[in-house]
Design a protein around this motif. Structure first.
Motif, mmCIF file in Angstrom:
data_model
loop_
_atom_site.group_PDB
_atom_site.id
_atom_site.type_symbol
_atom_site.label_atom_id
_atom_site.label_comp_id
_atom_site.label_asym_id
_atom_site.label_seq_id
_atom_site.Cartn_x
_atom_site.Cartn_y
_atom_site.Cartn_z
ATOM 1 N N ARG A 89 0.811 -0.941 -0.351
ATOM 2 C CA ARG A 89 -0.222 0.336 -0.365
ATOM 3 C C ARG A 89 0.726 1.068 0.296
ATOM 4 O O ARG A 89 1.151 1.517 0.566
ATOM 5 N N GLY A 90 0.381 2.115 -0.825
ATOM 6 C CA GLY A 90 1.713 3.418 -1.089
ATOM 7 C C GLY A 90 2.660 3.266 -1.434
ATOM 8 O O GLY A 90 3.442 4.414 -1.910
ATOM 9 N N MET A 95 -3.849 5.011 -3.791
ATOM 10 C CA MET A 95 -5.167 4.690 -3.710
ATOM 11 C C MET A 95 -5.622 5.745 -3.708
ATOM 12 O O MET A 95 -4.833 6.335 -2.490
ATOM 13 N N HIS A 121 8.312 5.365 3.633
ATOM 14 C CA HIS A 121 8.689 4.555 2.633
ATOM 15 C C HIS A 121 9.798 4.651 1.933
ATOM 16 O O HIS A 121 10.127 3.549 1.863
ATOM 17 N N ALA A 169 -0.193 10.116 -3.084
ATOM 18 C CA ALA A 169 -0.695 8.346 -3.690
ATOM 19 C C ALA A 169 0.917 8.492 -4.423
ATOM 20 O O ALA A 169 1.079 7.315 -4.461
#
Ligand SMILES: Nc1ncnc2c1ncn2[C@@H]1O[C@H](COP(=O)(O)OP(=O)(O)O)[C@@H](O)[C@H]1O
Ligand code: SF4
Ligand SMILES: [Mg+2]
Lengths: 326, 324
Positions: A89-90, A95, A121, A169
């Motif tokens: 995710r990410g 998203m 991240h 995003a």
């Protein structure tokens, strides 16, 4: 076709309820290639958001994936545990949701949002993350980003906030962005700008988009391919030129039916008589048959399969017969 | 921001002026102050002399102005019961009430937030539903009953903690003795503080729980999950801060009421604070103490309100912009 980034194979999502098992998604299959925009259209409740949620493991309780596979590159992601999906995710899939007004934390500056997400991240220090955040804001078209970075969400207009959301995003350069009705809450003039931005990001970064929308005009302008969904199934999928220009499925034909009165009018969602059945009362056979002008006996008995060439498939008995005949 | 502070200060001042008027009216017209001060055998001439020396023959407005002037210099008159300046009497008791209220507020705030967050994050857990039902009891039981219950359990049955009084005091200044520096002091503080804080704790817990559940359902949390932010960060950085914005208001007002409601707890535990003094004053119609207590509580509410307002504006950037 180039490198496939996401492929969804025979995905099935079920909700255990007191009234029995509801099938929210039934045998959904599609794929998205690098740098490609796949449009996903259909009436409200067709299962568009659910498809995006299934990919991201965000299906609301008590829903669950009951069958099929989801592959990101060649990694299977539908059966990942929580840490597994959190790494995706990410980082590899971004998203975006419908409402940019509520998508941002009102108590944090835009810069805090961005640097926080970047540093979750990527191995950057605070200063590097901030520099990257300013670059991102620049890239999504926020004027004067070095100053605006310290503003709070409420100090941005709706369109600018959606740009910020898109920048968020994109923080970790995901290969795919799932955009769930990213322009529905925006003014028409702003919608066009966001569409342009998405196109630009596809061509410059090679980011693939799964673009969920009601807006046929947006699909025609932005998407490379389009999937038409109805009652938790894919009714038709193919290149925009084919599905928008010459749709095969009677439901898709109804959707694409251009409003004839004005010149240069983009094809719009047209009202098809009747409404989509709820999941608790899905008819037997083809779930579109109660509204279909061309329904046949077989349509009431057996659900049609999604068949056809690799780049254009349709789930309708009209064409199954042709294939058998051919 | 500065304009806002000034505006709020002026508003607070106006409120205090109105309360002073009330206190003045009570002070001046509830009973005859001269009768309260002199003996029964005093002659009419002597009474008149006292009256004039106190300025009670002046026009009401002048009297009120003088009253306000005296209040500002912390001169609240002399207690009828104790024949001592009210300022001195209250000052002696201030430490007891403030320490009790402060500890009660801290306990209720800390426990309320921790338990509220816990039950919001584990809404289906067994501990959460237990907390919900126990808190319902906490909200509905009257304070004096809780106090008596606690005394029964921890003092009478178990004998762990003293049942009443304030012990283990160490003088800090002339008027201020603290019980916070000795084990003894904490022991006698513990039961009254729990009693006083319990209602607020359950209130804060329920409020935090429902606010946090609400925040956890918002789009920006969902978007945070979709961006891959770690749970802990989402819960404690994004959700908690947004939860606390509305909670602050309530908590601020609760701190005011903790001090105001310490009357009951102080009575149950014979805690030598202002509340106990006030109650005695009411029984003896000791108007100077009553009216001063009124002023003090009003000042407290106004101050707390002011602080809450400013914190609120500091935390929520949307308000800061709306104000300027
Ligand atoms: N929590 C839930 N429980 C049961 N059914 C649900 C739940 N959430 C969504 N659904 C059903 O899933 C179907 C697909 O919804 P959704 O994907 O949101 O549609 P849309 O195409 O408008 O995005 C709808 O029929 C909806 O009723
Ligand atoms: S399968 Fe039959 S009912 Fe369904 S769309 Fe095709 S023709 Fe209509
Ligand atoms: Mg939707």
């Amino acid at each position: 076709m180039s490198e496939t980034i996401l492929s969804v194979e025979n995905l099935r999502v079920e909700f255990e309820t007191r009234r029995g098992t509801l099938v929210a998604l039934d045998d959904i299959s599609f794929s998205i290639a690098k740098g490609e925009v796949l449009g996903v259209v259909g009436e409200s409740g067709a299962g568009k958001s659910m498809t995006g949620a299934a990919i991201m493991h965000l299906i609301p309780r008590p829903g669950r994936i009951a069958g099929g596979r989801i592959l990101l590159g060649d990694q299977r992601i539908d059966n990942l545990d929580r840490t597994g999906i959190e790494a995706i995710r990410g980082r590899r899939i971004g998203m975006i949701f419908q409402d940019p007004l509520t998508s941002l934390n009102p108590l944090m500056t835009v810069g805090d949002h961005l640097t926080e997400t970047i540093r979750v991240h990527l191995p950057l220090n605070r200063r590097q993350a901030r520099a990257r955040a300013i670059e991102l804001l620049e890239e999504v078209g926020i004027p004067d980003p070095a100053v605006r970075i310290d503003s709070y969400p409420h100090e941005f207009s709706g369109g600018q906030r959606q740009r910020v959301v898109i920048a968020l995003a994109l923080c970790a350069e995901p290969e795919l962005v799932i955009a769930d009705e990213p322009t529905t809450a925006l003014d028409v003039s702003v919608q066009a700008q966001i569409i342009k931005l998405i196109r630009k990001l596809c061509s410059t970064r090679g980011t693939a988009f799964m673009l969920i929308t009601h807006d046929m005009g947006m699909i025609a302008e932005t998407a490379d391919r389009v999937a038409v969904m109805y009652a938790g199934k894919v009714a038709e999928i193919g290149k925009v030129s084919q599905v928008v220009g010459a749709p095969l499925h009677p439901y898709a034909q109804g959707l694409m039916g251009a409003i004839p009165s004005l010149d240069n009018e983009e094809p719009r969602l047209r009202q098809i008589p009747g409404s989509m059945p709820s999941l608790t009362a899905l008819p037997d056979g083809c779930s579109f048959h109660p509204r279909c002008e061309r329904a046949m006996d077989i349509c009431r008995q057996r659900a049609p399969a999604l068949l056809g060439a690799i780049d254009h498939k349709v789930a309708c008995h009209l064409y199954e017969r042709e294939e058998v005949a051919a | 921001m500065i304009a806002l502070v000034i505006r709020r200060l002026l508003q607070s001042l106006a409120v205090m002026l109105v309360v002073s008027l009330l206190a003045f009216v009570m002070f001046r017209y509830a009973g005859d102050p001269v009768n309260q001060m002199v003996g029964a055998e005093t002659t009419a001439a002597e009474r008149q002399a006292v009256r004039e020396s106190l300025g009670l023959d002046q026009p009401t407005l002048v009297q009120f102005a003088r009253y306000v002037g005296r209040v500002v210099t912390l001169d609240f008159g002399v207690s009828y019961q104790f024949r001592q300046p009210v300022t001195k009497l209250l000052a002696e008791r201030l430490s007891a009430t403030l320490e009790l209220s402060f500890v009660a507020a801290l306990i209720s705030l800390f426990a309320g937030i921790v338990l509220g967050v816990y039950s919001a994050l584990n809404p289906r857990g067994r501990i959460s539903s237990l907390l919900q039902s126990v808190s319902l009891v906490g909200v509905s039981l009257p304070t004096f009953l809780i106090g008596i219950l606690l005394i029964y359990i921890f003092s009478v049955s178990l004998g762990w903690l003293p049942a009443f009084g304030r012990n283990g005091l160490i003088p800090v200044t002339e008027n201020w003795s603290t019980g916070l520096l000795t084990i003894e002091g904490w022991k006698s503080l513990f039961l009254p503080a729990i009693t006083l804080g319990l209602f607020q704790m359950t209130l804060i817990m329920r409020l935090v729980r429902s606010e946090m559940l609400e925040v956890l359902r918002t789009d920006f949390i969902k978007f945070g999950v979709a961006r891959g932010l770690p749970r802990a960060r989402l819960y404690f950085r994004h959700a908690l801060k947004n939860t606390l914005v509305p909670v602050i208001t309530v908590v601020g007002l609760q701190i005011g009421s903790i001090i105001a409601f310490s009357i009951i707890t102080e009575t149950v535990f014979q805690w030598p604070g202002m509340g106990l003094l006030f109650l005695q004053a009411v029984q003896n119609v000791d108007i100077p103490i009553i009216s001063t207590y009124l002023l003090l509580i009003a000042l407290l509410f106004v101050t707390v309100n002011l602080i809450v307002d400013l914190i609120y504006n500091f935390i929520d950037p949307r308000l800061k912009d709306a104000a300027s």
